[in-house]
Design an enzyme around this catalytic site. Structure first.
Site, PDB file in Angstrom:
ATOM      1  N   LYS A  11      57.260 124.469 -17.251  1.00 25.36           N
ATOM      2  CA  LYS A  11      57.430 124.901 -18.795  1.00 25.36           C
ATOM      3  C   LYS A  11      57.319 126.118 -19.030  1.00 25.36           C
ATOM      4  CE  LYS A  11      55.650 120.202 -20.146  1.00 25.36           C
ATOM      5  NZ  LYS A  11      54.738 119.524 -20.990  1.00 25.36           N
ATOM      6  N   TYR A  51      62.336 114.935 -25.821  1.00 23.93           N
ATOM      7  CA  TYR A  51      61.015 114.296 -26.089  1.00 23.93           C
ATOM      8  C   TYR A  51      61.337 113.497 -27.295  1.00 23.93           C
ATOM      9  CZ  TYR A  51      58.614 117.404 -22.895  1.00 23.93           C
ATOM     10  OH  TYR A  51      58.100 118.184 -21.636  1.00 23.93           O
ATOM     11  N   PHE A  59      51.886 115.875 -32.416  1.00 20.89           N
ATOM     12  CA  PHE A  59      52.188 117.061 -31.767  1.00 20.89           C
ATOM     13  C   PHE A  59      53.731 117.475 -31.536  1.00 20.89           C
ATOM     14  CE2 PHE A  59      51.379 113.855 -28.563  1.00 20.89           C
ATOM     15  CZ  PHE A  59      52.363 113.905 -27.841  1.00 20.89           C
ATOM     16  N   THR A  93      47.443 115.072 -18.465  1.00 23.79           N
ATOM     17  CA  THR A  93      48.002 115.908 -19.556  1.00 23.79           C
ATOM     18  C   THR A  93      47.168 117.068 -19.968  1.00 23.79           C
ATOM     19  OG1 THR A  93      49.101 113.630 -20.083  1.00 23.79           O
ATOM     20  CG2 THR A  93      49.112 115.565 -21.735  1.00 23.79           C
ATOM     21  N   ARG A 104      48.388 121.127 -12.980  1.00 27.80           N
ATOM     22  CA  ARG A 104      47.980 121.475 -14.213  1.00 27.80           C
ATOM     23  C   ARG A 104      46.432 121.994 -14.256  1.00 27.80           C
ATOM     24  NH1 ARG A 104      50.508 116.224 -17.201  1.00 27.80           N
ATOM     25  NH2 ARG A 104      52.439 117.352 -17.881  1.00 27.80           N
ATOM     26  N   ASN A 114      51.031 122.918 -20.741  1.00 26.32           N
ATOM     27  CA  ASN A 114      50.327 122.239 -19.791  1.00 26.32           C
ATOM     28  C   ASN A 114      51.272 122.652 -18.235  1.00 26.32           C
ATOM     29  OD1 ASN A 114      52.041 120.434 -20.215  1.00 26.32           O
ATOM     30  ND2 ASN A 114      50.719 118.838 -20.657  1.00 26.32           N
TER      31      ASN A 114
END
Ligand code: UDP
Ligand code: MG
Length: 139
Positions: A11, A51, A59, A93, A104, A114
């Site tokens: 990410k 997503y 969120f 998560t 993570r 994350n």
């Protein structure tokens, strides 16, 4: 029978923080074979589409902004029991709940930022691989 492919993204936070190399090393050491990979950037629209399952979650807006905030690395991975084993390798998560040594736990900064994505089922892994790669780009 569990499938042998999963899908991941490194990410924008992990890319910005210089963790691409370390994360790919963990993935290789855990026995995953990279079968497709690219350095790319998601538009807001593409991040929203990826997503879409989370559209109703509080969120979602923040997630779409974050995932389109900078470049990512997208990859298709192969290994026996790929989806489950990869979820174990990345950890929970929320990094404060992620087991020691997981990606993570090592590289995430918050529940939102994350570090990595991991597909959560064989079906979603195939959908996500197809979202990012044409057949021609897969080896
Ligand atoms: N997320 C967030 N806040 C939350 C839960 C999730 O910002 O309370 C973000 C986070 O980046 C997470 C992604 O939304 O990785 C997708 O959520 P999911 O529950 O599918 O977690 P994952 O499968 O990535 O562990
Ligand atoms: Mg998920």
């Amino acid at each position: 029978m569990a499938g042998n492919r999963t899908f991941t993204m490194i990410k924008p936070d992990a890319v910005r923080n210089g963790h691409i190399g370390a994360i790919l090393a963990k993935i290789n050491e855990a026995g995953f074979r990279i079968v497709a990979m690219k350095f790319t950037k998601l538009s807001q629209e593409k991040a929203g589409e990826f997503y879409e399952v989370h559209k109703e979650r509080p969120f979602y807006g923040e997630l779409v902004d974050f995932m389109s905030s900078g470049p990512i690395v997208a990859a298709a991975l192969e290994k026996d029991n790929a989806v489950e084993d990869f979820r174990k390798l990345i950890g929970a998560t929320n990094p404060s709940e992620a087991a020691e040594g997981t990606i993570r736990a090592l590289y995430a900064t918050s529940i939102g930022e994350n570090a990595v994505h991991g597909a959560d089922s064989d079906e979603n892994a195939e959908r996500e691989i197809a979202f990012h790669f044409s057949r021609y780009e897969q080896f």
